[in-house]
Design a protein around this motif. Structure first.
Motif, short mmCIF file in Angstrom:
data_model
loop_
_atom_site.label_atom_id
_atom_site.label_comp_id
_atom_site.label_asym_id
_atom_site.label_seq_id
_atom_site.Cartn_x
_atom_site.Cartn_y
_atom_site.Cartn_z
N LEU A 199 -8.34 131.83 29.87
CA LEU A 199 -9.06 132.71 30.80
C LEU A 199 -8.78 132.30 32.26
O LEU A 199 -8.53 133.15 33.12
CB LEU A 199 -10.56 132.64 30.50
CG LEU A 199 -11.47 133.46 31.41
CD1 LEU A 199 -11.27 134.95 31.13
CD2 LEU A 199 -12.94 133.07 31.19
N ALA A 200 -8.80 131.00 32.52
CA ALA A 200 -8.53 130.50 33.88
C ALA A 200 -7.12 130.91 34.31
O ALA A 200 -6.90 131.34 35.45
CB ALA A 200 -8.69 128.98 33.92
N PHE A 201 -6.16 130.79 33.39
CA PHE A 201 -4.78 131.21 33.69
C PHE A 201 -4.76 132.69 34.09
O PHE A 201 -4.16 133.07 35.09
CB PHE A 201 -3.87 130.97 32.48
CG PHE A 201 -2.57 131.70 32.56
CD1 PHE A 201 -1.52 131.22 33.33
CD2 PHE A 201 -2.41 132.92 31.90
CE1 PHE A 201 -0.33 131.93 33.45
CE2 PHE A 201 -1.22 133.63 32.01
CZ PHE A 201 -0.18 133.13 32.78
N TYR A 202 -5.42 133.54 33.29
CA TYR A 202 -5.39 134.99 33.57
C TYR A 202 -6.07 135.31 34.90
O TYR A 202 -5.60 136.15 35.66
CB TYR A 202 -6.02 135.79 32.42
CG TYR A 202 -5.15 135.78 31.19
CD1 TYR A 202 -3.84 136.26 31.24
CD2 TYR A 202 -5.61 135.27 29.98
CE1 TYR A 202 -3.02 136.24 30.12
CE2 TYR A 202 -4.80 135.25 28.86
CZ TYR A 202 -3.50 135.72 28.93
OH TYR A 202 -2.68 135.68 27.84
N MET A 203 -7.20 134.64 35.16
CA MET A 203 -7.90 134.91 36.44
C MET A 203 -7.03 134.54 37.63
O MET A 203 -7.06 135.19 38.67
CB MET A 203 -9.23 134.15 36.49
CG MET A 203 -10.32 134.86 35.68
SD MET A 203 -11.84 133.90 35.57
CE MET A 203 -12.39 133.86 37.26
N MET A 254 -6.77 142.19 36.90
CA MET A 254 -6.95 142.59 35.50
C MET A 254 -8.45 142.64 35.17
O MET A 254 -9.23 141.85 35.69
CB MET A 254 -6.25 141.56 34.61
CG MET A 254 -6.22 141.90 33.13
SD MET A 254 -5.41 140.55 32.21
CE MET A 254 -3.70 140.94 32.46
N SER A 255 -8.86 143.56 34.29
CA SER A 255 -10.29 143.62 33.93
C SER A 255 -10.65 142.38 33.11
O SER A 255 -9.81 141.83 32.39
CB SER A 255 -10.58 144.88 33.12
OG SER A 255 -10.07 144.73 31.80
N LEU A 256 -11.91 141.97 33.23
CA LEU A 256 -12.35 140.78 32.50
C LEU A 256 -12.25 141.00 30.99
O LEU A 256 -11.95 140.08 30.23
CB LEU A 256 -13.78 140.42 32.92
CG LEU A 256 -14.28 139.04 32.48
CD1 LEU A 256 -13.38 137.92 32.99
CD2 LEU A 256 -15.72 138.82 32.95
N GLU A 257 -12.47 142.24 30.56
CA GLU A 257 -12.35 142.53 29.13
C GLU A 257 -10.93 142.30 28.62
O GLU A 257 -10.72 141.76 27.54
CB GLU A 257 -12.70 144.00 28.89
CG GLU A 257 -14.14 144.21 28.48
CD GLU A 257 -14.40 145.70 28.33
OE1 GLU A 257 -14.78 146.31 29.33
OE2 GLU A 257 -14.18 146.23 27.22
N GLU A 258 -9.95 142.73 29.41
CA GLU A 258 -8.55 142.54 29.01
C GLU A 258 -8.20 141.05 29.01
O GLU A 258 -7.51 140.57 28.11
CB GLU A 258 -7.63 143.34 29.95
CG GLU A 258 -6.14 143.17 29.68
CD GLU A 258 -5.68 143.56 28.27
OE1 GLU A 258 -6.42 144.27 27.56
OE2 GLU A 258 -4.58 143.11 27.89
N MET A 259 -8.69 140.33 30.02
CA MET A 259 -8.46 138.87 30.03
C MET A 259 -9.07 138.24 28.78
O MET A 259 -8.47 137.37 28.16
CB MET A 259 -9.09 138.23 31.26
CG MET A 259 -8.44 138.61 32.57
SD MET A 259 -9.11 137.56 33.88
CE MET A 259 -8.93 138.63 35.29
N ALA A 260 -10.28 138.68 28.40
CA ALA A 260 -10.95 138.11 27.23
C ALA A 260 -10.18 138.46 25.95
O ALA A 260 -10.07 137.64 25.04
CB ALA A 260 -12.38 138.63 27.16
N ARG A 261 -9.64 139.68 25.91
CA ARG A 261 -8.86 140.09 24.72
C ARG A 261 -7.64 139.17 24.56
O ARG A 261 -7.33 138.69 23.48
CB ARG A 261 -8.40 141.55 24.89
CG ARG A 261 -7.77 142.16 23.66
CD ARG A 261 -7.19 143.54 23.94
NE ARG A 261 -6.01 143.50 24.78
CZ ARG A 261 -4.78 143.16 24.38
NH1 ARG A 261 -4.59 142.83 23.12
NH2 ARG A 261 -3.77 143.12 25.23
#
Ligand code: ATP
Length: 314
Positions: free
Chosen positions: A267-271, A277-284
């Motif tokens: 998650l940290a990488f995606y943020m 990017m939406s948080l939902e997509e990062m979580a997916r």
């Protein structure tokens, strides 16, 4: 002093896991023979940092280890994974954090954790790391170091407009209200959500209710991880803040140890890399990364690198 701007800075713990496998757990005063021993790298902070680094994030760890064999070994582990060790302090006043773990043939365990040097990480260490902390894209912290140190790191990052992920693990009741207010993403598992909110979390709907309560306390967004059921995501930006369930793909599970840390590191990488990017997509996507980690034995040993993951995750 560092000139580098990091994607992800983690303020947190390092623990050396000393694992003995034996037919059964020994009784008080008893010595028994085990059949296997291994040393693993653990500690929630370090785990999350290593997962973010393996995804390709430029990372630094702010932590404290002992001036001992395990401390030296841990510093080498960070270097081997491309994590900056500029802010890894070594102390003669305490030993590197260690978890002595005995696992019996039924998979039950007995564990003694000595946090040691982790508890000596303090304000002075954060001040030393300020050039990196204030310019990071994302700062991540947990509760395996002194809660005061984690709160200071969160406040500092918040003041410098650095995105924060707070993982309240291991959970403590009566968290200072600023922990919520300084969290861009408040990410915890079911039992932590339950302890903090008093809402029993058995279902996805329960997790949504607990998430609403965490949002009410001032977090910008909340993720509650639900093991093989994935996670729920809530954001204060959405009118009426509905909870969104983000399911995982079914996988053959071998060992879930450290799955939560793999999720947070990803998650940290995606943020850091995909800020819009939406948080939902990062979580997916983080679900998928953590889903890979549960298919192999070990904690950090099971964390995938970018090259092991499908390209559509990047
Ligand atoms: P741990 O304490 O074992 O590190 P945790 O309790 O903090 O884990 P979990 O909610 O169990 O965290 O898992 C975190 C994430 O890992 C989940 O949201 C999911 O993405 C993934 N995960 C965990 N268990 C499984 C599983 N059995 N199958 C697929 N994915 C899983």
């Amino acid at each position: 002093m560092t000139e580098e701007a990091f994607d992800v800075v983690v303020v947190g713990s390092c623990m050396t896991d000393l694992v003995s496998q034996a037919p059964r757990l020994p009784k008080a005063g008893e010595t028994i023979h085990g059949h296997k021993f291994f040393i693993g790298f653990g500690g929630k902070g370090a785990n999350q940092c290593i997962q973010a680094a393996r995804m390709g994030a430029k990372t630094a760890m702010v932590c404290k280890v002992g001036k001992d064999f395990f401390g030296e070994n841990y510093i080498q582990n960070f270097k081997d994974n491309g994590v900056s060790t500029e802010f890894v302090g070594q102390t003669v006043d305490s030993a590197t954090g260690a978890a002595s773990i005995i696992v019996n043939d039924a998979g039950e365990n007995a564990i003694v954790i000595v946090a040691g040097a982790n508890l000596l990480l303090g304000g002075e260490d954060l001040r030393r790391a300020l050039p990196a902390l204030s310019r990071a894209k994302v700062m991540v912290c947990q509760l395996e170091v002194s809660p005061d140190t984690s709160l200071q790191a969160l406040r500092l990052s918040h003041e410098n407009n650095v995105k924060t992920i707070f993982n309240p693990a291991p959970a403590i009741p009566d968290l200072d209200p600023d922990f919520y207010r300084a969290s861009d993403v408040f990410c915890c598992n079911e039992s932590e959500a339950e302890l903090l909110t008093g809402v029993a979390v058995a279902s996805i709907e329960d997790a949504g209710r607990a998430g609403q309560e965490l949002l009410r306390r001032g977090c910008n967004s909340v993720i509650i991880t639900l093991g093989s059921r994935g996670c729920v995501v809530l954001s204060a930006q959405e009118p009426s803040s509905p909870s969104h369930h983000v399911p995982t793909k079914p996988v053959t599970t071998v060992d879930t140890t450290g799955a939560g840390d793999s999720f947070i590191g990803a998650l940290a990488f995606y943020m850091a890399h995909f800020p819009t990017m939406s948080l939902e997509e990062m979580a997916r996507r983080a679900n998928q990364v953590a889903g890979v980690s549960v298919q192999t034995i070990g904690t950090q040993a099971s964390y995938p690198s970018k090259k092991d993951l499908p390209t559509d995750l990047f």
